[in-house]
Scaffold this active site. Structure first.
Site, mmCIF file in Angstrom:
data_model
loop_
_atom_site.group_PDB
_atom_site.id
_atom_site.type_symbol
_atom_site.label_atom_id
_atom_site.label_comp_id
_atom_site.label_asym_id
_atom_site.label_seq_id
_atom_site.Cartn_x
_atom_site.Cartn_y
_atom_site.Cartn_z
ATOM 1 N N PHE A 387 0.803 -1.227 0.000
ATOM 2 C CA PHE A 387 0.000 0.000 0.000
ATOM 3 C C PHE A 387 0.835 1.274 0.000
ATOM 4 C CE2 PHE A 387 -1.926 -3.343 2.655
ATOM 5 C CZ PHE A 387 -2.849 -3.805 1.728
ATOM 6 N N CYS A 388 2.009 1.228 -0.637
ATOM 7 C CA CYS A 388 2.905 2.401 -0.669
ATOM 8 C C CYS A 388 3.172 2.912 0.743
ATOM 9 C CB CYS A 388 2.324 3.501 -1.535
ATOM 10 S SG CYS A 388 2.276 3.106 -3.294
ATOM 11 N N ALA A 389 3.360 1.991 1.665
ATOM 12 C CA ALA A 389 3.650 2.342 3.062
ATOM 13 C C ALA A 389 4.573 1.266 3.644
ATOM 14 C CB ALA A 389 2.369 2.465 3.864
#
Length: 470
Positions: A387-389
């Site tokens: 999740f781009c995290a």
């Protein structure tokens, strides 16, 4: 595994607003079709029907803006500039705040980072900022869009605590140490949906001579925002998460930094005067909007803002909380499923809570395999990956990723029930089809289903940008 949750609530609650594609038929791997249960709103939300209708109204007038004398150009210019006023009202901006249209939230935050970099280099900070040689402070829970732009500047990171109370204490400790010029925080986690108390964070930033920017990509589609009331200096969000297509984003904030920073793009429209070896840049939104702007993106974003602003806030939040509570309870009561969260006090801390995002994992199964199974065998769309995290997923003990179900104004309780039922079937009976890894992504083996004729299957696209999109 308990089925009590499925029996406690009605399973056909109506959507709060009609959205395009709500009756889309998804083909199943075993044959036949089922209504697509879209639980991937946090990545890109479907267009609200009113937004799509507005697009049809605007499209015949689509033309160049600002310098065209023709009728269509004049109408397009009016639509584009009026969109700024609508967006400003939607987020409770101050009268002198600048509204800049960008490509998305990532673009907005990179634009602001460029301005901060310019000001740090020239010591050009102004009112309310005492740390002219300072650093940017951000949390470890941020989406990459609100983390990577700051890594190119003097910066510090804060590891969030197990509670919001301890997290704010850690933020204050770093602010008190001095030298922070900007606090960059998310309004709501794109991984777990937990909301941060941005007004309290803004007050802390201002107390110690810094400003605050809020990544509202997830917050804006779910909560009322009031920049003036809460003391938010800069706010960024995206149209594609706000039920508006065409890839338009927004940066709203104080004009002094935006007018003093280096223009985001060098090109036509951003200038007062150009010579062969020099340029005088303009001020205001045009300074950072060089080139032909995304008129239709701005128009649909503004209409989506009007639609959401017209909702009864209590009804809006009740619809979402009913869905979230139902889904969390159903997953939590399923043996082998873990629902992930960040803060122990998210539901009790003032002005916090959670939006329509639920993160979970299924014991014994790769997240990507579960997502492929839910899609192929149940017609349920969820997100899997990091999740781009990435720092946050590692901190949660999920270095290879997890699953995320997200929903909004077009969602139904039936969508949540189908997800719960699909997971319970998986745990009870296993996979009903063979799956293989293709270009880094799990897909059904020997899949004979096809896309619509105008969107043919393209070999090698199944695994495009694995674990990074959001």
């Amino acid at each position: 595994m308990s089925s009590a949750i499925l029996e406690k609530a009605p399973v056909a609650a109506e959507p709060l607003l009609p959205v395009v594609g709500s009756e889309l038929a998804a083909p199943l791997i075993h044959g036949g079709h089922v209504r697509y249960a879209n639980l991937d709103y946090a990545a890109s939300a479907p267009a609200v029907e009113d937004v799509a209708a507005h697009l049809s109204e605007v499209l015949p007038y689509y033309a160049s803006v600002h310098r065209g004398a023709g009728f269509a150009s004049q109408v397009s210019t009016s639509v584009y500039e009026n969109a700024r006023h609508i967006v400003a009202g939607f987020v409770g901006a101050r009268a002198d705040d600048t509204v800049i249209f960008t490509r998305n939230t990532t673009d907005s935050l990179n634009l602001l980072a460029g301005c901060v970099q310019s000001l740090l280099a020239g010591n050009g900070f102004t009112e309310g900022v005492s740390n002219a040689h300072g650093e940017v402070l951000y949390l470890d829970i941020e989406h990459h869009a609100n983390l990577l732009p700051w890594q190119g500047l003097p910066h510090r990171s804060v590891v969030a605590g197990q509670s919001l109370a301890s997290t704010l204490s850690r933020v204050e400790t770093q602010l008190r140490a001095g030298n922070v010029v900007l606090l960059a925080v998310t309004g709501a986690s794109n991984v777990t949906g937990e909301v941060l108390p941005v007004a309290e964070l803004a007050a802390l930033a201002h107390q110690y001579g810094a400003r605050i920017v809020v990544d509202a990509a997830q917050l804006a589609p779910h909560r009322r925002i009031d920049m003036a009331r809460d003391g938010i200096d800069f706010l960024a969000f995206s149209g594609h998460k706000l039920y508006a297509p065409f890839g338009s984003g927004v940066l709203v904030g104080r004009p002094d930094w935006l007018d003093a920073g280096t223009p985001h793009l060098a090109g036509g429209g951003a200038v007062k005067d150009v010579r062969l070896e020099s340029v005088r840049w303009t001020e205001g939104p045009a300074r950072h909007e060089a080139g032909s702007p995304n008129v239709l993106g701005a128009a649909t974003l503004a209409r989506a803002a009007q639609v959401l602003a017209g909702l009864d806030a209590d009804e809006w939040h009740a619809h979402e909380q009913q869905l979230r509570s139902h889904l969390v309870a159903g997953l939590s009561e399923t043996d082998g499923v873990t629902v992930h969260h960040l803060f122990s006090d998210a539901d009790t801390y003032p002005n916090a809570g959670s939006i329509g995002v639920v993160n979970f994992s299924v014991e014994g199964y790769d997240a990507g395999l579960v997502a492929a199974y839910l899609s192929a065998e149940h017609g349920v769309g969820v997100r899997d990956g990091k999740f781009c995290a990435h720092p946050l997923l590692r901190r949660l003990g999920l270095p290879s990723g997890s699953l995320r179900a997200s929903f909004g104004v077009g969602s139904r309780l039936e969508d949540a029930d189908r997800l719960i039922a699909g997971i319970r079937t998986l745990l009870a009976d296993g996979l009903g089809w063979d799956y293989v890894v293709d270009a880094g992504r799990w897909v059904p083996a020997n899949d004979s289903r096809s896309y619509p004729a105008w969107a043919p299957n393209t070999p090698g696209t199944a695994g495009a940008a694995p674990c990074t999109t959001d």
